[in-house]
Design a protein around this motif. Structure first.
Motif, PDB file in Angstrom:
ATOM      1  N   VAL A   1     -92.808 -70.096 -33.556  1.00  0.00           N
ATOM      2  CA  VAL A   1     -93.837 -69.104 -33.235  1.00  0.00           C
ATOM      3  C   VAL A   1     -93.137 -67.770 -32.997  1.00  0.00           C
ATOM      4  O   VAL A   1     -92.104 -67.703 -32.337  1.00  0.00           O
ATOM      5  N   VAL A   2     -93.690 -66.711 -33.565  1.00  0.00           N
ATOM      6  CA  VAL A   2     -93.111 -65.373 -33.457  1.00  0.00           C
ATOM      7  C   VAL A   2     -94.206 -64.402 -33.029  1.00  0.00           C
ATOM      8  O   VAL A   2     -95.291 -64.392 -33.622  1.00  0.00           O
ATOM      9  N   SER A   3     -93.925 -63.605 -32.019  1.00  0.00           N
ATOM     10  CA  SER A   3     -94.910 -62.641 -31.533  1.00  0.00           C
ATOM     11  C   SER A   3     -94.229 -61.321 -31.193  1.00  0.00           C
ATOM     12  O   SER A   3     -93.146 -61.328 -30.592  1.00  0.00           O
TER      13      SER A   3
ATOM     14  N   LEU B   1     -89.643 -58.598 -31.133  1.00  0.00           N
ATOM     15  CA  LEU B   1     -90.247 -59.853 -31.556  1.00  0.00           C
ATOM     16  C   LEU B   1     -89.596 -60.981 -30.761  1.00  0.00           C
ATOM     17  O   LEU B   1     -88.373 -61.012 -30.599  1.00  0.00           O
ATOM     18  N   VAL B   2     -90.402 -61.903 -30.279  1.00  0.00           N
ATOM     19  CA  VAL B   2     -89.901 -63.065 -29.550  1.00  0.00           C
ATOM     20  C   VAL B   2     -90.221 -64.295 -30.387  1.00  0.00           C
ATOM     21  O   VAL B   2     -91.390 -64.561 -30.709  1.00  0.00           O
ATOM     22  N   ALA B   3     -89.188 -65.042 -30.755  1.00  0.00           N
ATOM     23  CA  ALA B   3     -89.355 -66.217 -31.604  1.00  0.00           C
ATOM     24  C   ALA B   3     -88.734 -67.431 -30.915  1.00  0.00           C
ATOM     25  O   ALA B   3     -87.642 -67.343 -30.344  1.00  0.00           O
ATOM     26  N   PHE B   4     -89.429 -68.551 -30.979  1.00  0.00           N
ATOM     27  CA  PHE B   4     -88.897 -69.809 -30.466  1.00  0.00           C
ATOM     28  C   PHE B   4     -89.704 -70.949 -31.079  1.00  0.00           C
ATOM     29  O   PHE B   4     -90.699 -70.724 -31.778  1.00  0.00           O
TER      30      PHE B   4
ATOM     31  N   GLU C   1     -94.155 -54.480 -40.927  1.00  0.00           N
ATOM     32  CA  GLU C   1     -94.045 -55.923 -41.153  1.00  0.00           C
ATOM     33  C   GLU C   1     -95.093 -56.664 -40.332  1.00  0.00           C
ATOM     34  O   GLU C   1     -95.349 -56.341 -39.179  1.00  0.00           O
ATOM     35  N   SER C   2     -95.699 -57.669 -40.949  1.00  0.00           N
ATOM     36  CA  SER C   2     -96.721 -58.463 -40.269  1.00  0.00           C
ATOM     37  C   SER C   2     -96.291 -59.923 -40.236  1.00  0.00           C
ATOM     38  O   SER C   2     -95.260 -60.308 -40.801  1.00  0.00           O
TER      39      SER C   2
END
Length: 248
Positions: free
Chosen positions: A67-69, A75-78, A238-239
């Motif tokens: 999940v990336v937000s 951007l935080v991804a984990f 970027e989306s």
């Protein structure tokens, strides 16, 4: 119980490093404002209905998905379990929160919950350190069960070179918002370029009259399951799914 808002007084739980009095006081003024604003947001927000997972055969779904937000400056991804769905998500000023629970559960009645929070510009405060943020959250947790509280530091994950700290905290019994139960939570605090982030994985189980005896191997596996954890720069235009971060 939403662990990320339970800040009342600052005292370092046993097992986490102590901090000088003046550092604690100046840091907690900032942290309390952020957490209490988040608490107010949670008490007023309308929780969206739990979404259903995509119609994909269970045997074809991977156990974890990335999940990336975009959360404030990065951007935080984990990774999180693929059957988890968003139960709550909101941003209020300098505070962000998203809670995910297993499909079919709610943010009031859950067995597991993965929470990500963001605190805008907290990393610019000179006293803010990942261990201090974790200690503050752990202390708030301890207020619910001072005699049945336990804490266990665990090795922090590698987050692209950003400073981080991790610990597991738990209560043998908590009684608020439902029937008595045991709660344990992995807390990972990460210092970003200008903001602070936490990723938390909480579990519930039968209540106990003793502090939790943590299964260290199980909690270190959960920490590994959340990885890779990344903080990435936001690329203008970027989306989702943010390939610049996911494909690194």
């Amino acid at each position: 119980m939403t662990i990320s808002i339970l800040i009342c007084h600052f005292a370092e739980p046993v097992g986490l490093p102590a901090w000088p009095y003046n550092v604690r006081q100046s840091l907690m003024v900032f942290i309390k404002r952020a957490f209490f604003a988040l608490a107010a947001m949670l008490f007023t927000i309308q929780v969206a209905p739990t979404a259903s997972p995509p119609a994909i055969a269970a045997e074809k779904m991977p156990p974890f998905v990335t999940v990336v937000s975009p959360i404030f400056g990065q951007l935080v991804a984990f990774s999180q379990p693929s059957d988890f769905v968003i139960g709550l998500e909101n941003v209020n000023g300098s505070n962000y929160i998203r809670e995910a629970i297993p499909s079919g559960e709610t943010v009031e009645d859950w067995t597991q919950m993965v929470t990500v929070t963001g605190f805008k510009q907290l990393a610019l405060q000179p006293q803010a350190e990942p261990v201090a943020i974790t200690s503050a959250i752990a202390n708030g947790y301890k207020n619910f069960c001072p005699d049945l509280f336990a804490v266990m530091p665990v090795p922090p994950p590698d987050v692209d070179g950003f400073k981080s700290f991790a610990a597991v905290v738990g209560c043998g019994t908590v009684t608020g918002n439902g029937s008595p139960r045991r709660e344990e939570t992995l807390i990972i605090a990460i210092e970003g370029e200008s903001d602070y982030y936490t990723i938390q994985w909480a579990t519930r189980g039968p209540a106990s009259d003793k502090p939790p005896a943590f299964d260290k191997a199980a909690w270190e596996k959960r920490r590994a399951d959340l990885s890779p954890i990344r903080l990435c720069r936001i690329v203008p235009g970027e989306s989702a799914p943010y390939p610049s971060c996911v494909r690194r």
